[in-house]
Every structure is written in C-alpha cells, then in structure tokens.
Design a protein around this motif. Structure first.
Motif, PDB file in Angstrom:
ATOM      1  N   VAL A  93       6.293  -1.916 -16.214  1.00  7.81           N
ATOM      2  CA  VAL A  93       5.902  -1.068 -14.603  1.00  7.81           C
ATOM      3  C   VAL A  93       5.544  -0.411 -13.880  1.00  7.81           C
ATOM      4  O   VAL A  93       5.747   0.741 -13.987  1.00  7.81           O
ATOM      5  CB  VAL A  93       7.066  -1.815 -13.983  1.00  7.81           C
ATOM      6  N   THR A  94       3.879  -0.196 -13.812  1.00  8.55           N
ATOM      7  CA  THR A  94       3.381   0.402 -13.398  1.00  8.55           C
ATOM      8  C   THR A  94       2.427  -0.039 -12.072  1.00  8.55           C
ATOM      9  O   THR A  94       1.863  -1.193 -11.948  1.00  8.55           O
ATOM     10  CB  THR A  94       2.282   1.332 -13.695  1.00  8.55           C
ATOM     11  N   ASP A  95       1.453   0.329 -10.750  1.00  7.08           N
ATOM     12  CA  ASP A  95       0.744   0.105  -9.674  1.00  7.08           C
ATOM     13  C   ASP A  95      -0.582   1.504 -10.343  1.00  7.08           C
ATOM     14  O   ASP A  95      -0.020   2.540  -9.903  1.00  7.08           O
ATOM     15  CB  ASP A  95       1.330  -0.558  -8.885  1.00  7.08           C
ATOM     16  N   PHE A  96      -1.017   0.680  -9.751  1.00  5.59           N
ATOM     17  CA  PHE A  96      -2.612   2.025  -8.856  1.00  5.59           C
ATOM     18  C   PHE A  96      -1.457   2.692  -7.178  1.00  5.59           C
ATOM     19  O   PHE A  96      -0.891   1.701  -6.398  1.00  5.59           O
ATOM     20  CB  PHE A  96      -3.348   1.550  -8.182  1.00  5.59           C
ATOM     21  N   PHE A  97      -1.402   4.228  -7.438  1.00  2.98           N
ATOM     22  CA  PHE A  97      -0.777   5.147  -6.585  1.00  2.98           C
ATOM     23  C   PHE A  97       0.641   4.494  -5.911  1.00  2.98           C
ATOM     24  O   PHE A  97       0.621   4.444  -4.887  1.00  2.98           O
ATOM     25  CB  PHE A  97      -1.991   4.828  -4.664  1.00  2.98           C
ATOM     26  N   ARG A  98       1.630   4.220  -7.099  1.00  2.92           N
ATOM     27  CA  ARG A  98       2.931   3.705  -7.571  1.00  2.92           C
ATOM     28  C   ARG A  98       3.746   5.101  -6.673  1.00  2.92           C
ATOM     29  O   ARG A  98       3.502   6.167  -6.890  1.00  2.92           O
ATOM     30  CB  ARG A  98       3.434   3.724  -7.896  1.00  2.92           C
ATOM     31  N   ASP A  99       4.361   4.347  -5.340  1.00  4.96           N
ATOM     32  CA  ASP A  99       4.614   5.547  -4.298  1.00  4.96           C
ATOM     33  C   ASP A  99       3.966   6.613  -4.027  1.00  4.96           C
ATOM     34  O   ASP A  99       3.659   7.593  -4.071  1.00  4.96           O
ATOM     35  CB  ASP A  99       6.049   6.475  -4.818  1.00  4.96           C
ATOM     36  N   MET A 174      -5.582  -5.507  -6.137  1.00  6.65           N
ATOM     37  CA  MET A 174      -6.999  -5.241  -5.209  1.00  6.65           C
ATOM     38  C   MET A 174      -5.973  -4.662  -3.519  1.00  6.65           C
ATOM     39  O   MET A 174      -6.356  -3.527  -3.115  1.00  6.65           O
ATOM     40  CB  MET A 174      -8.114  -4.925  -5.885  1.00  6.65           C
ATOM     41  N   LYS A 175      -5.862  -5.625  -3.270  1.00  7.51           N
ATOM     42  CA  LYS A 175      -5.416  -5.649  -1.859  1.00  7.51           C
ATOM     43  C   LYS A 175      -4.320  -4.998  -1.493  1.00  7.51           C
ATOM     44  O   LYS A 175      -4.235  -3.573  -0.962  1.00  7.51           O
ATOM     45  CB  LYS A 175      -5.344  -6.615  -0.694  1.00  7.51           C
ATOM     46  N   ARG A 176      -2.751  -5.414  -2.194  1.00  8.56           N
ATOM     47  CA  ARG A 176      -1.979  -3.926  -2.171  1.00  8.56           C
ATOM     48  C   ARG A 176      -2.169  -2.345  -2.870  1.00  8.56           C
ATOM     49  O   ARG A 176      -2.106  -1.017  -2.066  1.00  8.56           O
ATOM     50  CB  ARG A 176      -1.010  -4.162  -3.025  1.00  8.56           C
ATOM     51  N   PHE A 177      -2.912  -2.042  -3.616  1.00  7.56           N
ATOM     52  CA  PHE A 177      -2.722  -0.736  -4.160  1.00  7.56           C
ATOM     53  C   PHE A 177      -4.795  -0.548  -3.540  1.00  7.56           C
ATOM     54  O   PHE A 177      -4.424   0.374  -3.238  1.00  7.56           O
ATOM     55  CB  PHE A 177      -4.380  -1.730  -5.615  1.00  7.56           C
ATOM     56  N   THR A 178      -5.376  -0.863  -2.312  1.00  3.79           N
ATOM     57  CA  THR A 178      -6.072  -0.289  -1.308  1.00  3.79           C
ATOM     58  C   THR A 178      -4.962   0.545   0.134  1.00  3.79           C
ATOM     59  O   THR A 178      -5.478   1.363   0.319  1.00  3.79           O
ATOM     60  CB  THR A 178      -7.023  -1.556  -0.800  1.00  3.79           C
ATOM     61  N   GLU A 179      -3.786  -0.340   0.194  1.00  7.31           N
ATOM     62  CA  GLU A 179      -3.127  -0.069   0.990  1.00  7.31           C
ATOM     63  C   GLU A 179      -2.274   1.191   0.333  1.00  7.31           C
ATOM     64  O   GLU A 179      -1.911   2.499   1.224  1.00  7.31           O
ATOM     65  CB  GLU A 179      -2.038  -1.237   1.497  1.00  7.31           C
ATOM     66  N   PRO A 189     -12.767   4.327   0.710  1.00  7.49           N
ATOM     67  CA  PRO A 189     -12.549   3.400   0.337  1.00  7.49           C
ATOM     68  C   PRO A 189     -12.486   2.783  -0.947  1.00  7.49           C
ATOM     69  O   PRO A 189     -12.913   3.160  -1.976  1.00  7.49           O
ATOM     70  CB  PRO A 189     -13.874   2.488   1.097  1.00  7.49           C
ATOM     71  N   PHE A 190     -11.271   1.966  -1.345  1.00  5.45           N
ATOM     72  CA  PHE A 190     -10.497   2.192  -2.277  1.00  5.45           C
ATOM     73  C   PHE A 190     -12.231   0.675  -3.184  1.00  5.45           C
ATOM     74  O   PHE A 190     -11.806   1.495  -4.632  1.00  5.45           O
ATOM     75  CB  PHE A 190      -9.232   1.352  -2.250  1.00  5.45           C
ATOM     76  N   SER A 191     -12.109   0.391  -2.637  1.00  4.42           N
ATOM     77  CA  SER A 191     -13.621  -0.618  -3.235  1.00  4.42           C
ATOM     78  C   SER A 191     -14.745   0.402  -3.942  1.00  4.42           C
ATOM     79  O   SER A 191     -15.618  -0.576  -3.852  1.00  4.42           O
ATOM     80  CB  SER A 191     -13.779  -1.870  -2.427  1.00  4.42           C
TER      81      SER A 191
END
Length: 293
Positions: A93-99, A174-179, A189-191
């Motif tokens: 379980v992981t994300d970009f810029f998690r927390d 990517m939308k969530r990770f951008t936030e 910009p993350f993109s």
C-alpha cells in the motif's frame, strides 16, 4: 413458563474445543511460515500475528481451501500459488507523496542538512512498487540536490521491484497524486514529471538514473552501505517487537553519524534498542537524526 437452561459443562466443553482449535491453527501457521522460509527463503516468522493470520486466511478462502495445512500443501507443490500468497503477505500500500506533511517536513528540515554533504545516499527500505522513491527523487530535484544523490530502493518482493523499475503507473491515480504533491510543497507542476500514454503515466527517465532497486529482507539481510538517510515508512507496523528491534538495529548501523531516519505515522523509536541514540527533527512527522556516537 419455560426457562432456557444451558448446561455449564457444555459451555466449558465448547471453550475447550475452541481453545484447542485455536492452538492447532497457531501451530499450522507456524509450520506454514517455517515451510515458506525453508523452501522459498522468505521469512515472515516474526510478522505481527493478527496481520499474518488475516492475510493467510484471505488466501485460503480465495483458493477455496479449508485449512492452513491445506494451503501449506498447495504452496509447496504449486509455486504459482505461493506467488499469490506472497503478494498477500507483502504489504504494497503506497502512494506518491503519501502523507504530504512528511515530505514537507523532509523538505524543510532534512534537505538543509543533506546539502552539507558532497554526495548523498538514501535508502528506502520496503519501497513496494516505488511511488515513494519517485516522490523523493522529485523532491530532491526540486531542491536542486538530486544530481549528487543516489537512491537505493529495496523490498522483499521481487515482482513489485520489477514494477517499480519501470516507472509506469496508472494514469487515473495522477489527480490524487498531484494534490499530494502540492500539499507536500511541490515547486513545479506534477505533470511535468511524466508523459501520459494510453492509460499510463510514464515517468521521465532522469528520475530513474539515480535509483537502484534491489531485493532485501529486513528479517534476514544485513547492512549493505552507509547512508545519509534511511526512509522506512509504514512497514514495521506489520512486524512483532523482535523484528522491529532487528530492523532498528539495522537502520542505526546503516546510518552515518548525524544521518536522518524517517518513519511512518504509526511507528516510533520508543522501546527500540536505539531509542536514546537519536535527536528529534520533527515529532509530528517522525523525522529523527542519529547522534554522533
């Protein structure tokens, strides 16, 4: 008038049966984990009991088996079944810029310390599919530090390392990770860090050029380098106390003097062998700095 009456001896007998079944299950799980270690070389023997039991039973039910022993027989004769169980047992379980607050704190409090080194080595232990490693690469790039950094990303599971090495992730996330990136103090910009193709986000090659992915088992393997920072977040919550202590000894031995340790939100140095060997950089975001000893 009818009165419901249950024989007390019957209740006692039921408890005895339940206790016996529970003890048998615990024995079966110990034998299963021992078989995995002996035959496949993966060591889950000191993982938290409740977590490991839940994941084993998930695989038993999915395989339409009836017992832990039945699962043991299958995984020993069917490597593909073991591969499915391994995916259940390894936490991915992981994300970009998690927390995001952790990355903001790292940017503000750890990066200025890392700037004082001529080159920087960072170890991401338990990197899973790599999102947090790429997050760190982006952060260091935005701080003008990435060119003198090397990121070592390790995990117990070979298949997730292969996925991480591709630098390809689902575009829909990517939308969530951008936030997350914005909340983490992102400066571009993350993109700009990926190319969208079909349903995938393909991250730019320059982010991977300073990364090394390798298999490493926190339960068995030793230190393999000296690091300026070690990041291990949301991995040790699945370990029992014995394995947590082993991991902390490993991290302490792997850090240079004044090196930085980053933990997950629910993890702590309290009760570990090196609790008094670190100074606090950020209490809320679990950032520590090793002492000079």
């Amino acid at each position: 008038m009818n009165h419901q009456f249950q024989n007390p001896n019957s209740k006692i007998q039921n408890r005895k049966v339940q206790n016996r079944e529970s003890e048998i299950e615990k024995l079966e799980i110990r034998l299963l984990l021992e078989a995995i270690f002996e035959y496949y070389g993966y060591d889950f023997r000191d993982y938290a009991e409740a977590s490991i039991r839940r994941r084993i039973w998930k695989r038993i039910n999915t395989e339409r088996l009836k017992s832990v022993s039945g699962l043991q027989e299958r995984i020993l004769h069917d490597p593909a079944c073991f591969g499915r169980l391994l995916r259940d047992l390894t936490i991915n379980v992981t994300d970009f810029f998690r927390d995001p607050d952790f990355y903001r704190a790292f940017r503000q409090k750890a990066v200025p310390l890392l700037r004082t080194y001529p080159f920087v080595r960072i170890w991401h232990a338990g990197c899973a599919s790599g999102e947090e490693v790429y997050s760190m690469a982006i952060l260091l790039h935005e701080e003008g530090l990435y060119e003198r950094c090397h990121l070592y990303a390790t995990d117990i599971a070979e298949q997730v390392l292969e996925q991480a090495g591709t630098g390809i992730f689902p575009l829909k996330t990517m939308k969530r990770f951008t936030e997350n990136h914005i909340k983490a103090g992102g400066k571009a910009p993350f993109s700009t860090y990926y190319t969208a193709k079909y349903n995938n986000a393909i991250f730019k090659p320059f982010l991977k050029k300073k990364m090394l992915f390798a298999q490493h088992n926190l339960a068995l393997d030793s230190s393999f380098n000296e690091f300026n920072a070690v990041i291990c977040r949301n991995v040790m919550i699945y370990f029992n106390h014995k394995l947590q202590s082993r991991a902390h000894r490993l991290f302490y031995e792997s850090l240079c003097r004044k090196g930085i340790l980053g933990l997950g939100a629910k993890e702590s140095l309290i009760g570990t062998p090196h609790e008094s060997d670190y100074e606090l950089l950020d209490k809320e975001n679990k950032l520590y700095r090793r002492g000079a000893g």
